[in-house]
Design an enzyme around this catalytic site. Structure first.
Site, PDB file in Angstrom:
ATOM      1  N   HIS A 152       0.820  -1.219   0.000  1.00 56.58           N
ATOM      2  CA  HIS A 152       0.000   0.000   0.000  1.00 56.58           C
ATOM      3  C   HIS A 152       0.848   1.262   0.000  1.00 56.58           C
ATOM      4  O   HIS A 152       0.409   2.310   0.454  1.00 56.58           O
ATOM      5  CB  HIS A 152      -0.946  -0.006   1.218  1.00 56.58           C
ATOM      6  CG  HIS A 152      -1.910  -1.143   1.196  1.00 56.58           C
ATOM      7  ND1 HIS A 152      -2.577  -1.565   2.322  1.00 56.58           N
ATOM      8  CD2 HIS A 152      -2.293  -1.971   0.204  1.00 56.58           C
ATOM      9  CE1 HIS A 152      -3.354  -2.605   2.001  1.00 56.58           C
ATOM     10  NE2 HIS A 152      -3.187  -2.875   0.729  1.00 56.58           N
ATOM     11  N   GLY A 196      -0.824  -9.701  12.216  1.00 52.90           N
ATOM     12  CA  GLY A 196      -1.283  -8.367  12.608  1.00 52.90           C
ATOM     13  C   GLY A 196      -2.151  -7.684  11.570  1.00 52.90           C
ATOM     14  O   GLY A 196      -2.092  -6.468  11.385  1.00 52.90           O
ATOM     15  N   THR A 197      -2.972  -8.490  10.874  1.00 51.76           N
ATOM     16  CA  THR A 197      -3.899  -7.886   9.903  1.00 51.76           C
ATOM     17  C   THR A 197      -5.288  -8.478  10.101  1.00 51.76           C
ATOM     18  O   THR A 197      -5.444  -9.656  10.372  1.00 51.76           O
ATOM     19  CB  THR A 197      -3.424  -8.087   8.447  1.00 51.76           C
ATOM     20  OG1 THR A 197      -4.413  -7.542   7.552  1.00 51.76           O
ATOM     21  CG2 THR A 197      -3.195  -9.550   8.099  1.00 51.76           C
ATOM     22  N   ASN A 212      -2.025 -13.104  15.630  1.00 51.12           N
ATOM     23  CA  ASN A 212      -2.905 -11.952  15.834  1.00 51.12           C
ATOM     24  C   ASN A 212      -3.401 -11.979  17.275  1.00 51.12           C
ATOM     25  O   ASN A 212      -3.505 -13.041  17.881  1.00 51.12           O
ATOM     26  CB  ASN A 212      -4.097 -12.016  14.866  1.00 51.12           C
ATOM     27  CG  ASN A 212      -4.753 -10.666  14.692  1.00 51.12           C
ATOM     28  OD1 ASN A 212      -5.221 -10.063  15.662  1.00 51.12           O
ATOM     29  ND2 ASN A 212      -4.770 -10.153  13.457  1.00 51.12           N
TER      30      ASN A 212
END
Ligand code: BV8
Length: 263
Positions: free
Chosen positions: A135, A205-206, A231
């Protein structure tokens, strides 16, 4: 021995012999560096003068070309505030562990690739080498007219929206990928090439809700990769992976590296 410890040992055993490792990270990996996650951010995180602005908008609406066109001052203030936060932040043990993972895999002649949705450059600062920014990066800004990019000074812009130094009358925008914008083609091609070849795939971590990044774990699993989620909470991927390591990545990843390579 707890279930989590067993799973950690199982993943460590696989990591120790893995030949092709692909990792996808999200905002959760930078949470322990003090950077708010994308869906966890609240108005309270904002400077007072921006809280009023924030209440009307949420990140999902701010991270779009439409928001920038409609209110370039507000969007560039938000991104400049985040940019300075990223520059002030330090990599945490989770970032450092992923850089160590890459070194261990490479030292055994294996192949490692890290695809991050994060725009903070903390993986680079932690020493990760083969990083693909899905991104883009908030540290870089670009001229909306010419497309030229540069890294602004580590101080707040003086004016909002910031004028471009490359073209009279043009504006600067953060060099990130907004919703509705295409990901960098070279990065996308790398993901489509490497995810299906992975023998071990981590999603870390998403929340696994933003595509196409959220789809890479499936691409890997379809071709036989062993898939692992790290996570703090359940995500859209939790029921689809082979192993779940529940907890903060800054604690889990260093333990995983120690178990896999250092004992
Ligand atoms: C595109 C900008 C096409 C930078 C962002 C199917 C295929 C393709 C597209 C779509 C599709 N379906 C829908 C779409 C459209 C859209 C999309 O996915 N929408 C979603 C909402 C449904 N996708 C797009 O628009 C993409 N573009 O496909 O274009 C195209 C092709 C050709 C021509 C034109 C167009 C673009 C997507 C990129 C959008 N930009 N941000 C910025 O401001 O940062 S995305 C935004 O969400 C952030 O970048 C962030 O990285 C990303 C994902 O969020 P996460 O990283 O997961 O963060 P989140 O807060 O959600 O979760 C944090 C997690 O961490 C949580 O699970 C939490 O529990 C955990 N956690 C917290 N602390 C810790 C922790 N875990 C471990 N340890 C901790 N300590």
């Amino acid at each position: 021995m707890s279930d989590q410890t067993n799973i950690l040992r199982l993943v460590a055993d696989r990591l120790r012999v893995a030949r092709r490792v692909v990792v996808v990270t999200g905002a959760g990996v930078s949470a322990e560096s003090g950077l708010r996650t994308f869906r966890g951010a609240t108005a309270a995180d904002m400077p007072k003068d921006m809280q009023a602005l924030w209440r009307e908008f949420d990140p999902m609406k701010l991270a779009t070309p439409e928001a920038f066109d409609a209110n370039p001052e507000m969007v560039t203030r938000w991104y400049d505030w985040r940019r300075l936060g990223c520059l002030a932040a330090e990599p945490n043990p989770g970032h450092t562990a992923l850089a160590a993972m890459e070194r261990h895999i490479a030292s055994r002649g294996g192949d490692f690739a890290l695809f991050t949705q994060n725009v903070d450059r903390l993986h680079h600062r932690a020493g990760s080498q083969r990083v693909f920014e899905l991104h883009g990066s908030i540290i870089e800004w670009r001229c909306v007219q010419t497309g030229e990019t540069f890294e602004p000074e580590p101080t707040p812009f003086e004016r909002f929206p910031p004028p471009s130094p490359f073209h009279p009358g043009a504006l600067l925008r953060p060099n990130v990928v907004w919703f509705g914008e295409a990901l960098p083609e070279s990065v996308l091609l790398a993901a489509f090439d490497l995810a299906p070849k992975a023998d071990l795939f981590f999603t870390i971590g998403t929340s696994s809700v933003v595509y196409p990044a959220a789809g890479f774990v499936e691409m890997a699993a379809r071709e036989g990769a062993f898939t692992v989620e790290v996570n703090k909470d359940d995500t859209a991927a939790t029921t689809r992976v082979d192993a779940v390591l529940r907890g903060p990545s800054g604690e889990i990843l260093p333990r995983l590296i120690e178990l896999a390579f250092e004992v």
